[in-house]
Motif scaffolding. Structure first.
Motif, PDB file in Angstrom:
ATOM      1  N   ALA A 178       2.569 -12.964  -2.732  1.00 31.38           N
ATOM      2  CA  ALA A 178       1.765 -12.478  -4.359  1.00 31.38           C
ATOM      3  C   ALA A 178       1.058 -12.037  -4.999  1.00 31.38           C
ATOM      4  O   ALA A 178       1.865 -10.190  -5.532  1.00 31.38           O
ATOM      5  N   VAL A 179      -0.223 -12.695  -5.215  1.00 26.35           N
ATOM      6  CA  VAL A 179      -0.801 -11.555  -6.053  1.00 26.35           C
ATOM      7  C   VAL A 179      -1.527 -10.684  -5.296  1.00 26.35           C
ATOM      8  O   VAL A 179      -1.699  -9.322  -5.595  1.00 26.35           O
ATOM      9  N   ILE A 180      -1.797 -10.835  -3.525  1.00 30.56           N
ATOM     10  CA  ILE A 180      -2.464  -9.840  -2.515  1.00 30.56           C
ATOM     11  C   ILE A 180      -1.375  -8.860  -2.739  1.00 30.56           C
ATOM     12  O   ILE A 180      -2.069  -7.908  -2.784  1.00 30.56           O
ATOM     13  N   VAL A 181      -0.112  -8.786  -2.805  1.00 22.56           N
ATOM     14  CA  VAL A 181       0.857  -8.082  -2.796  1.00 22.56           C
ATOM     15  C   VAL A 181       0.696  -6.705  -4.450  1.00 22.56           C
ATOM     16  O   VAL A 181       0.020  -5.710  -4.011  1.00 22.56           O
ATOM     17  N   LEU A 182      -0.017  -7.495  -5.394  1.00 24.21           N
ATOM     18  CA  LEU A 182      -0.379  -6.835  -6.601  1.00 24.21           C
ATOM     19  C   LEU A 182      -1.268  -5.990  -6.381  1.00 24.21           C
ATOM     20  O   LEU A 182      -1.668  -5.134  -6.787  1.00 24.21           O
ATOM     21  N   MET A 183      -2.498  -6.653  -6.222  1.00 23.37           N
ATOM     22  CA  MET A 183      -3.823  -5.818  -5.517  1.00 23.37           C
ATOM     23  C   MET A 183      -3.480  -5.117  -4.831  1.00 23.37           C
ATOM     24  O   MET A 183      -3.987  -3.635  -4.821  1.00 23.37           O
ATOM     25  N   ASN A 184      -2.487  -5.169  -4.040  1.00 21.54           N
ATOM     26  CA  ASN A 184      -2.552  -3.699  -2.828  1.00 21.54           C
ATOM     27  C   ASN A 184      -1.924  -2.583  -3.438  1.00 21.54           C
ATOM     28  O   ASN A 184      -1.874  -1.778  -3.137  1.00 21.54           O
ATOM     29  N   VAL A 185      -0.743  -2.855  -4.250  1.00 21.97           N
ATOM     30  CA  VAL A 185       0.167  -2.293  -4.940  1.00 21.97           C
ATOM     31  C   VAL A 185      -1.270  -1.297  -6.038  1.00 21.97           C
ATOM     32  O   VAL A 185      -1.299   0.151  -5.822  1.00 21.97           O
ATOM     33  N   ALA A 186      -1.611  -1.986  -6.476  1.00 22.06           N
ATOM     34  CA  ALA A 186      -2.948  -0.845  -7.271  1.00 22.06           C
ATOM     35  C   ALA A 186      -4.013   0.152  -6.553  1.00 22.06           C
ATOM     36  O   ALA A 186      -4.162   0.798  -6.933  1.00 22.06           O
ATOM     37  N   VAL A 187      -4.405  -0.893  -5.531  1.00 19.30           N
ATOM     38  CA  VAL A 187      -5.168  -0.153  -4.373  1.00 19.30           C
ATOM     39  C   VAL A 187      -4.000   0.746  -4.473  1.00 19.30           C
ATOM     40  O   VAL A 187      -5.122   2.224  -3.794  1.00 19.30           O
ATOM     41  N   GLY A 188      -3.532   0.588  -3.538  1.00 21.37           N
ATOM     42  CA  GLY A 188      -2.806   1.673  -3.142  1.00 21.37           C
ATOM     43  C   GLY A 188      -2.001   2.975  -3.852  1.00 21.37           C
ATOM     44  O   GLY A 188      -2.365   4.171  -3.727  1.00 21.37           O
ATOM     45  N   VAL A 189      -2.609   2.689  -5.117  1.00 15.91           N
ATOM     46  CA  VAL A 189      -2.938   4.024  -6.586  1.00 15.91           C
ATOM     47  C   VAL A 189      -3.493   4.756  -5.712  1.00 15.91           C
ATOM     48  O   VAL A 189      -3.464   5.833  -6.515  1.00 15.91           O
ATOM     49  N   ALA A 190      -4.368   4.215  -5.760  1.00 22.48           N
ATOM     50  CA  ALA A 190      -5.920   4.798  -6.376  1.00 22.48           C
ATOM     51  C   ALA A 190      -6.758   5.775  -5.028  1.00 22.48           C
ATOM     52  O   ALA A 190      -7.156   6.377  -5.198  1.00 22.48           O
TER      53      ALA A 190
ATOM     54  N   PHE B 176       0.766  -1.142   0.309  1.00 23.70           N
ATOM     55  CA  PHE B 176       0.132  -0.147  -0.252  1.00 23.70           C
ATOM     56  C   PHE B 176       0.645   1.216   0.390  1.00 23.70           C
ATOM     57  O   PHE B 176       0.548   2.363  -1.254  1.00 23.70           O
ATOM     58  N   THR B 177       2.031   1.333   0.947  1.00 21.32           N
ATOM     59  CA  THR B 177       2.624   2.717   0.581  1.00 21.32           C
ATOM     60  C   THR B 177       3.517   2.458  -0.368  1.00 21.32           C
ATOM     61  O   THR B 177       2.934   3.951  -0.817  1.00 21.32           O
ATOM     62  N   LEU B 178       4.386   1.726  -1.321  1.00 28.25           N
ATOM     63  CA  LEU B 178       5.212   1.502  -2.588  1.00 28.25           C
ATOM     64  C   LEU B 178       3.723   2.388  -3.466  1.00 28.25           C
ATOM     65  O   LEU B 178       3.953   2.824  -4.108  1.00 28.25           O
ATOM     66  N   GLY B 179       2.325   1.978  -3.689  1.00 24.83           N
ATOM     67  CA  GLY B 179       1.154   2.352  -4.387  1.00 24.83           C
ATOM     68  C   GLY B 179       0.878   3.933  -3.965  1.00 24.83           C
ATOM     69  O   GLY B 179       1.086   5.017  -4.511  1.00 24.83           O
ATOM     70  N   ASN B 180       1.073   4.219  -2.482  1.00 24.53           N
ATOM     71  CA  ASN B 180       0.779   5.562  -2.405  1.00 24.53           C
ATOM     72  C   ASN B 180       1.532   7.047  -2.702  1.00 24.53           C
ATOM     73  O   ASN B 180       1.366   7.636  -3.391  1.00 24.53           O
ATOM     74  N   PHE B 181       2.946   5.911  -3.294  1.00 26.80           N
ATOM     75  CA  PHE B 181       4.630   7.420  -2.703  1.00 26.80           C
ATOM     76  C   PHE B 181       4.591   7.146  -4.731  1.00 26.80           C
ATOM     77  O   PHE B 181       4.685   8.363  -5.332  1.00 26.80           O
ATOM     78  N   SER B 182       3.727   6.586  -4.677  1.00 27.19           N
ATOM     79  CA  SER B 182       3.699   6.405  -6.827  1.00 27.19           C
ATOM     80  C   SER B 182       2.450   6.927  -7.042  1.00 27.19           C
ATOM     81  O   SER B 182       2.510   7.603  -7.992  1.00 27.19           O
ATOM     82  N   SER B 183       1.132   7.057  -6.425  1.00 28.66           N
ATOM     83  CA  SER B 183       0.260   7.916  -6.740  1.00 28.66           C
ATOM     84  C   SER B 183      -0.212   9.407  -7.564  1.00 28.66           C
ATOM     85  O   SER B 183      -0.210   9.366  -7.623  1.00 28.66           O
ATOM     86  N   GLY B 184       1.073   9.391  -6.429  1.00 30.18           N
ATOM     87  CA  GLY B 184       1.017  11.299  -6.141  1.00 30.18           C
ATOM     88  C   GLY B 184       1.820  11.642  -7.652  1.00 30.18           C
ATOM     89  O   GLY B 184       0.978  12.747  -8.586  1.00 30.18           O
ATOM     90  N   ARG B 185       2.827  10.628  -8.698  1.00 26.53           N
ATOM     91  CA  ARG B 185       3.358  11.265  -9.674  1.00 26.53           C
ATOM     92  C   ARG B 185       2.843  10.910 -10.626  1.00 26.53           C
ATOM     93  O   ARG B 185       2.126  11.517 -11.732  1.00 26.53           O
ATOM     94  N   ILE B 186       2.087   9.991 -11.015  1.00 29.61           N
ATOM     95  CA  ILE B 186       1.122   9.269 -11.368  1.00 29.61           C
ATOM     96  C   ILE B 186      -0.358  10.240 -11.816  1.00 29.61           C
ATOM     97  O   ILE B 186      -0.154  11.268 -12.450  1.00 29.61           O
TER      98      ILE B 186
END
Length: 461
Positions: free
Chosen positions: A370-382, A319-329
């Motif tokens: 592994a699949v949950i991590v991918l899911m959480n990164v995506a949701v972390g971006v949102a 989630f944290t990884l997705g959060n940090f990526s979200s602003g730039r995107i």
């Protein structure tokens, strides 16, 4: 000379600014760590206090219940009594609740203490960000401090399960609550010494409306948590459901009639605002329901609290990884695309987990994670895009009310998600049946959220 003298002043101000930031982050960090760390202690609590599954749901949801129900009241009280006074008072209530949790002799006493913790968090949490805004008056400094504060909060959520696992493994489950005592006392002392007082602002506070909200949410919690235990058609459940409907209906009617409702009418009539808040509800329903169920699943496989924390760490860090990526995107493509795409990808990963769980009842834990991590990164971006969307739709005039409403709705989503997973555990005796249902719920929640944003959220140009 003036320019030469400015540099030492700025250098001297940096440690003070950092200490002020840490002071205001202590409360929120404690709240977020407490919210996630207790999941790693569930098996130990159940064993030590003889707490059934429904009791564990109350331990998790009791905190969320008062946290969600009193968030709006906490912000209003901060305006009336001054944000610093409210922040310190909230830390004191949270601290007292933590001590009662640490010495709880049984499940009921622990749940009651968790309710008190949630009330304290609802008081200090909204006033933490308010104090941050008042303390740092320069726009650039404030933006940097808010960004750092947000990163600290996100990191605390990620490390919460691991911190809980380490504490439980080394000192027992009660240490998860005892650790709040020195942190809380430090936060109260630093806030009193470092944070300037904010002038109270007269603001209408409808205690009756907030009370009705608490009663309606408590009734909903009772129905969802006790339904599998008492029976969905039992007299207590029917009475609880009826009371919930009555309290909610009276609250809605009152809010439409009074001059100063909890939420400004301009927000209540805004379809985009309502859809964005529903999105926050659905995201937390899926995320915290999943966290609760997977914590129990990992512990049911024989993992102790420490190994449970290690296992949950990459899931939460995603989630944290997705959060940090979200602003730039979002800066490149706007808010709508990362919000819809992140939720859609989360729904797709949830559907993949459902398919794998049905196809492989004994799915390897590594593959699942592994699949949950991918899911959480995506949701972390949102998630940050969702927050920014709510604030943009609401506008500056209603930013405080909009932020409080979003936080409250997200906590209600967490409450419902945990209660729903408790129902799944009661209804289905085997994990091979529980996991597909849980992943299906997550997929549906993310898909519904993506659809809401796509159809009903319209950002101002």
């Amino acid at each position: 000379m003036a320019a030469a003298g400015a540099a030492p002043q700025q250098a001297a101000a940096r440690p003070a600014s950092t200490l002020t930031l840490l002071t205001l982050a202590i409360g929120f960090v404690m709240a977020m760590v407490d919210l996630t760390a207790v999941n790693t202690a569930l098996s130990d609590i159940a064993r030590d206090l003889s707490v059934p599954v429904s009791g564990l749901v109350w331990v998790v949801d009791g905190y969320t219940l008062t946290f969600a129900a009193l968030l709006l009241a906490g912000g209003a009280l901060g305006d009336r009594m001054g944000a610093r006074s409210a922040y310190i008072a909230g830390l004191g209530v949270f601290l007292f609740g933590s001590v009662l949790c640490a010495v709880a002799p049984g499940g009921a006493a622990l749940t009651a203490a968790r309710l008190l913790q949630g009330a304290g968090a609802a008081l200090f949490l909204p006033n933490s960000l308010s104090l941050l805004t008042h303390t740092f008056e320069d726009d650039k400094v404030r933006a940097r401090m808010v960004g750092t504060w947000s990163a600290m909060v996100g990191a605390s959520s990620a490390v919460g399960p691991l911190a809980g696992g380490i504490l439980v493994h080394a000192f027992g489950w009660r240490s998860v609550f005892w650790v709040n005592v020195p942190l809380g006392l430090l936060g109260m002392a630093l806030a009193y010494r470092l944070i300037p007082a904010v002038q109270p602002q007269p603001r209408p506070l409808s205690l009756l409306s907030h009370g009705l909200g608490v009663l309606a949410l408590a009734g909903l919690s009772f129905v969802l948590i006790e339904g599998p235990v008492l029976g969905w058609t039992s007299a207590p459940l029917l009475a609880g459901a009826a009371a919930t409907v009555v309290f909610a209906a009276v609250l809605v009617r009152r809010e439409r009639a009074i001059a100063h409702p909890i939420l400004p009418r301009a927000l209540l009539g805004n379809g985009s605002f309502a859809a964005a808040n529903a999105t926050g509800f659905l995201i937390n329903l899926a995320v915290f329901g999943q966290l609760f169920l997977l914590s129990l699943y990992i512990q049911a496989r024989g993992a102790d609290a420490l190994h449970t924390g290690y296992t949950l760490l990459p899931m939460m860090a995603a989630f944290t990884l997705g959060n940090f990526s979200s602003g730039r995107i979002s800066a490149r493509v706007g808010l709508r695309l990362p919000l819809v795409a992140g939720l859609s990808a989360g729904a797709a990963m949830g559907a993949l987990l459902l398919a794998l769980a049905c196809w492989m009842p004994a799915m390897p834990l590594a593959l699942m994670l592994a699949v949950i991590v991918l899911m959480n990164v995506a949701v972390g971006v949102a998630i940050p895009a969702m927050t920014a969307t709510v604030m943009q739709v609401a506008g500056k005039a209603y930013s405080n009310s909009a932020a409080a409403a979003l936080n409250a709705n997200r906590q209600i989503g967490a409450l419902v998600g945990v209660a729903l997973m408790g129902t799944v555990i009661h209804a289905l005796p085997l994990w091979s049946a529980r996991l597909p249902v849980a992943f299906g719920v997550a997929a549906l929640a993310f898909a519904a959220a993506a659809m809401l944003v796509h159809r009903h959220v319209h950002l101002p140009r």
